[in-house]
Enzyme design. Structure first.
Site, short mmCIF file in Angstrom:
data_model
loop_
_atom_site.label_atom_id
_atom_site.label_comp_id
_atom_site.label_asym_id
_atom_site.label_seq_id
_atom_site.Cartn_x
_atom_site.Cartn_y
_atom_site.Cartn_z
CG HIS A 104 -5.84 1.64 5.19
ND1 HIS A 104 -5.47 2.58 6.11
CD2 HIS A 104 -4.78 0.82 5.02
CE1 HIS A 104 -4.21 2.34 6.48
NE2 HIS A 104 -3.77 1.28 5.84
CD GLU A 132 -3.44 -2.75 7.22
OE1 GLU A 132 -2.32 -2.92 6.73
OE2 GLU A 132 -4.13 -1.76 6.99
N GLY A 191 2.89 -1.21 4.31
CA GLY A 191 2.86 0.22 4.02
C GLY A 191 4.25 0.75 3.74
N GLY A 192 4.87 1.30 4.78
CA GLY A 192 6.18 1.95 4.63
C GLY A 192 7.22 1.11 3.89
N GLY A 218 2.36 2.16 10.72
CA GLY A 218 3.26 3.30 10.59
C GLY A 218 3.95 3.70 11.87
CG ASN A 270 -1.72 1.21 1.42
OD1 ASN A 270 -1.83 2.02 0.50
ND2 ASN A 270 -2.31 1.37 2.60
CD1 TRP A 271 3.29 0.99 -2.97
CD2 TRP A 271 3.47 2.29 -4.80
NE1 TRP A 271 3.97 0.28 -3.93
CE2 TRP A 271 4.10 1.05 -5.06
CE3 TRP A 271 3.45 3.25 -5.81
CZ2 TRP A 271 4.71 0.76 -6.28
CZ3 TRP A 271 4.05 2.96 -7.03
CH2 TRP A 271 4.68 1.73 -7.25
C1 PEP Z 1 -0.80 0.01 6.11
O1 PEP Z 1 -1.10 1.18 6.29
O2 PEP Z 1 -1.54 -0.70 5.42
C2 PEP Z 1 0.41 -0.48 6.74
C3 PEP Z 1 0.48 -1.75 7.01
O3 PEP Z 1 1.38 0.45 7.03
P1 PEP Z 1 2.82 0.18 7.69
O4 PEP Z 1 3.38 -1.09 7.09
O5 PEP Z 1 3.63 1.37 7.31
O6 PEP Z 1 2.60 0.05 9.15
#
Ligand code: PEP
Length: 251
Positions: A96, A168, A235-236, A174, A9-10
């Site tokens: 999300h 999540e 994400g990141g 994040g 997920n960018w």
């Molecule tokens: C996301 O927002 O879907 C996510 C998993 O972010 P991160 O990996 O940055 O925690």
């Protein structure tokens, strides 16, 4: 056998040029990823068409990060499921926690979005997860159970069979704080259990449930080794080709 999925997920990151470069690097590194791991990338809307060209013919699938809850018409600023399907998306992330928190996404809206996605041939990646205060109050099963019931259980069995779930925990997104593999497995098993209660054991055994929240190369292997974790929503770490590929390779 459940599908193993690693999805990136960018969010609202990268320029189009940077996104195209990232997609090129992923295509180049794809040979290192086990063939049974399905790689999906979810760039911003503006990047989808050029990224679709780069990944065309590769095993990487294209996802949006959201879609409209109406099929078409006077909804300024919205992007429909049909538009996404038309430029090569086969998935869309829906629900999300950032959309729930900042854009008032409700379960009612999510049911509409999921149906429109499915009608247009998109597989929804439906996100659930509790906030920190809910976990601290010991309410995570109740909260996640309600999120699943309010959306997934409103669908027919056929519709629900096409949905990928992403657990999540909001406190892990994040933040650099990852759920331990025991915490993640416990709630994944819970989600699979309530799905079994609604649609039957056999159905539940086929649902892919991804973990998301500060998943990175250093912790992915342990998380993916859990029996009820079928991959990750990243994400990141999806913004660096080397990290995203390392996560997929660790499966
Ligand atoms: C996301 O927002 O879907 C996510 C998993 O972010 P991160 O990996 O940055 O925690």
């Amino acid at each position: 056998m459940r599908r193993k999925i690693v999805a990136g997920n960018w969010k609202m990151n990268t320029t189009v040029a940077e996104g195209v470069q990232l997609a090129k690097e992923l295509v180049e590194g794809l040979a290192e990823v086990p063939a049974d791991v399905n790689l999906i990338i979810a760039p911003p809307f503006t990047h989808l068409a050029p990224v679709a060209e780069i990944i065309s013919g590769s095993a990487i699938a294209l996802s949006a990060q959201n879609c409209a809850d109406e099929p078409k018409g006077a909804f300024t600023g919205e992007v429909s499921a049909a538009m996404l399907a038309g430029i090569g998306c086969t998935y869309t992330i829906l629900g999300h926690s950032e959309r729930r928190q900042y854009y008032g996404e409700t379960s009612e809206k999510l049911v509409k979005k999921i149906r429109l996605a499915l009608e247009n041939g998109l597989s929804p990646i439906f996100c659930v997860g509790e906030k920190l205060e809910e976990r601290n109050a010991g309410r995570h099963f109740e909260v996640v159970g309600a999120q699943v019931a309010d959306v997934l259980f409103q669908l027919s069995e056929l519709e629900a069979s096409k949905v990928v779930i992403a657990y999540e925990p909001v406190w892990a997104i994040g933040t650099g704080v990852t759920a331990t593999s025991a915490q993640a497995e416990e709630i994944h098993a819970f989600i699979r259990g309530i799905i079994a209660g609604q649609f039957g054991e056999e159905f539940a055994e086929r649902v892919s449930i991804l973990y998301g929240g500060s998943c990175k190369p250093s912790n992915a292997k342990e998380l993916f080794a859990c029996p009820d974790i079928d991959g990750g929503l990243i994400g990141g770490a999806a913004l660096k080709a080397a990290d995203f590929l390392a996560i997929a390779k660790s499966y």
